[in-house]
Scaffold this motif. Sequence first.
Motif, PDB file in Angstrom:
ATOM      1  N   TRP A 125      -7.612  64.866  -3.688  1.00  0.00           N
ATOM      2  CA  TRP A 125      -7.242  65.359  -2.364  1.00  0.00           C
ATOM      3  C   TRP A 125      -6.906  64.281  -1.252  1.00  0.00           C
ATOM      4  O   TRP A 125      -7.705  63.220  -1.260  1.00  0.00           O
ATOM      5  N   GLY A 140      -2.834  67.685  -2.898  1.00  0.00           N
ATOM      6  CA  GLY A 140      -3.767  66.768  -3.759  1.00  0.00           C
ATOM      7  C   GLY A 140      -2.825  66.960  -5.278  1.00  0.00           C
ATOM      8  O   GLY A 140      -1.720  67.513  -5.254  1.00  0.00           O
ATOM      9  N   HIS A 184      -1.665  73.038   3.984  1.00  0.00           N
ATOM     10  CA  HIS A 184      -1.170  71.795   3.601  1.00  0.00           C
ATOM     11  C   HIS A 184       0.152  71.518   3.798  1.00  0.00           C
ATOM     12  O   HIS A 184       0.900  72.437   3.871  1.00  0.00           O
TER      13      HIS A 184
END
Length: 280
Positions: free
Chosen positions: A66, A97, A151
């Motif tokens: 990550w 990731g 993300h």
Amino acid sequence: MKIKNIVNLKDYPIDQTGSKEYQDLITKNRELLDKDGCCVLPNFVVSESLKRMKEEVERNLPKTHWTKDHHNPYFSKDDENLSKDHPKRVFSFRESGYINSDDLEEQSDLNKIYESEEMLKFISDSLGVFPLYRWSDPLGKNPYSIMHKDHYFPWHFDGNEFTLSILVQKAEKGGLFEYSPDLRSVENENFDEVTKVLRGSRDKVKSLDLQPGDLQIFKGRFSMHRVTKIEGNTSRYIALPTYVKDNYRVNKPEHSKQVYGKALPIHYERNNVEVDGLMD
């Protein structure tokens, strides 16, 4: 595991290279790639293979590297000798990731499709690049990219000429692939246009809403691209098998550390290999 257990050969007869259907497919792919550096083949991977890929991802999530970091479009360090508005000094926050290629399972469908001669020839024919090689980078040759809620993967160029993507699981919302076709070339870094995109210009930006099973062929070294913020609780999984014109070159050590969490001896040994004159 045979290619017929992974690829939708009915619509994409990559095992029938002498057929008219194959030649028509290659012609169409080349036209799209010449037009804007990208083509998408819907439902390229069969549902059973997608299921196996998804299960592989979820078994190996603990191995994910990550990243919570800031990077510029070139994955390089800050250069204080440049003006503050230079794109090399524009850093954006990334959180995402990778399940690196060296962590894939031995019987992985992703490994099988990547290693298949049919796939290598199909991609080579589609790009019109001969010879084409599997990438020597042991971490980045065919990883899974993992993105959870909130993300974001900001604007960047790839260190390799060509990237394939196979969407394994789609985010509930967001997670769109956006790109600016042929934004730079070997002859011209085109910093002015890169800066415009970084500042929010949409004039040269295209957006793709990929679906699970879609195969995308993309010239990521010359077209700046990003993945928009993931919304909702469904994670985005995408496989990234990569082919190259140079079977010796690998990612620069700094690029490898920023993206895959480490650099191996091979990255340092081949660090000074001349690529194409571009800054990354």
